[in-house]
Design an enzyme around this catalytic site. Structure first.
Site, short mmCIF file in Angstrom:
data_model
loop_
_atom_site.label_atom_id
_atom_site.label_comp_id
_atom_site.label_asym_id
_atom_site.label_seq_id
_atom_site.Cartn_x
_atom_site.Cartn_y
_atom_site.Cartn_z
N ASN A 21 7.60 4.93 -29.87
CA ASN A 21 8.17 6.25 -30.11
C ASN A 21 7.12 7.34 -30.19
OD1 ASN A 21 7.73 4.80 -32.79
ND2 ASN A 21 7.91 6.93 -33.47
N TYR A 67 -7.76 -3.62 -42.06
CA TYR A 67 -7.41 -3.24 -40.68
C TYR A 67 -8.28 -4.00 -39.69
CZ TYR A 67 -7.20 -0.43 -36.41
OH TYR A 67 -7.08 -0.02 -35.11
#
Length: 316
Positions: free
Chosen positions: A48, A200
């Site tokens: 998106n 991460y």
């Protein structure tokens, strides 16, 4: 004389001269493949916004039927309409996928498999970066849970369809940050110590190890897999870190656009003749160097087994 002249020149002028050259150096990777994809089906997670949206747009432009697998369906619908308008391809569909919830992943896969007879391209693009310590709906540390385990489960659930549709490809979006990552099996969920930046990095290393082991297991199946470093891109990935948002703003002239960042994912998804490079890591549309731990087959196999155990998948 030259040094004196440079000292006298205003900084804005120096940047004006230097930035185009530096950008040319940093943004050399462009997918030049003209492969068209009519009749092909693709799934892009996190499509998106950012790199995911641009990757989906490029696939749609080539004629593929593209599924935007998004946590935020409303934003996904807006992205789909934009892609449809730009490409003229109306076969751009939005489906709910929350990678932080295995129930959502299983529901997406079940719906997709009921809806589609084929799957040729799976791009595991979605991810999060440097969020404060938190857990997924299933109790996994958020980075490893979303960036690795979520895509691991999704790929597992769609793997038979990929095999039936072969030749097909899986592209896992990793990062140069994997070089700072380590797989600490005794602290995989950050229970004993936690740093959001390193969490991460660990998850991005897991993406590469997953890609290598998946490629080994898929030999001869007609399904190939690649991991990619998209580059440092202007995106929403830094939303959890005020410091990184400031640094990204400061260095904005040197960051890739999402369209530029999507090039390597697109390259690995559509370029002909990459089959012999299954399992490799790519950056700027070329095979790239990875860390020593990313080469470790023992760690890759153990991570696979541990991931299966955490997700309740039979270890074969």
């Amino acid at each position: 004389m030259l040094e004196l002249l440079l000292l006298l020149l205003p900084l804005p002028f120096l940047l004006y001269v230097a930035v185009p050259q530096i950008r040319k150096m940093l943004f050399s990777g462009v997918c030049t493949s003209t492969t068209q994809l009519p009749g092909k089906v693709a799934v892009v997670t996190g499509a998106n916004t950012g790199i995911g949206k641009e990757t989906a747009r490029e696939l749609a432009q080539r004629g593929a039927r593209v599924y935007l697998a998004c946590r935020d369906v409303q934003k996904g619908e807006l992205a789909a309409k934009e892609i449809q308008a730009k490409t003229g391809n109306q076969q751009v569909l939005v489906r709910k996928l929350d990678l932080s919830d295995t129930k959502s992943i299983r529901a997406f896969a079940k719906g997709f498999l009921a809806e589609e007879k084929q799957l040729h391209i799976l791009i595991n693009n979605a991810g999060l970066m440097m969020c404060p310590y938190s857990k997924t709906a299933d109790g996994f540390e958020m980075h490893i849970g979303v960036n690795h385990l979520g895509h691991f489960l999704l790929t597992h659930l769609l793997l038979e369809k990929l095999k039936e549709s072969a030749p097909s490809r899986v592209v896992n979006v990793s990062s140069l940050a994997h070089h700072l990552g380590r797989i600490h099996f005794h602290n995989l969920q950050g229970e004993k110590f936690y740093n959001c930046g390193l969490a991460y990095c660990h998850s991005k290393l897991a993406n590469i190890l997953f890609t290598r082991e998946l490629a080994r297991r898929l030999q001869g199946s007609g399904v190939t897999t690649y991991s990619v470093h998209p580059g440092t891109v202007k995106s929403e990935m830094v939303r959890h870190s005020p410091l990184l948002r400031f640094i990204w703003w400061l260095l904005s002239a040197f960051l890739k656009t999402p369209q530029q960042g999507a090039q390597t994912s697109l390259y690995c998804a559509v370029t002909e003749g990459l089959e012999a490079l299954s399992g490799k890591h790519f950056s700027d549309c070329h095979v790239a160097w990875v860390s020593a731990q990313a080469h470790n087959e023992t760690i890759a196999r153990r991570l696979w087994d541990v991931s299966c155990d955490l997700l309740g998948i039979p270890v074969d």
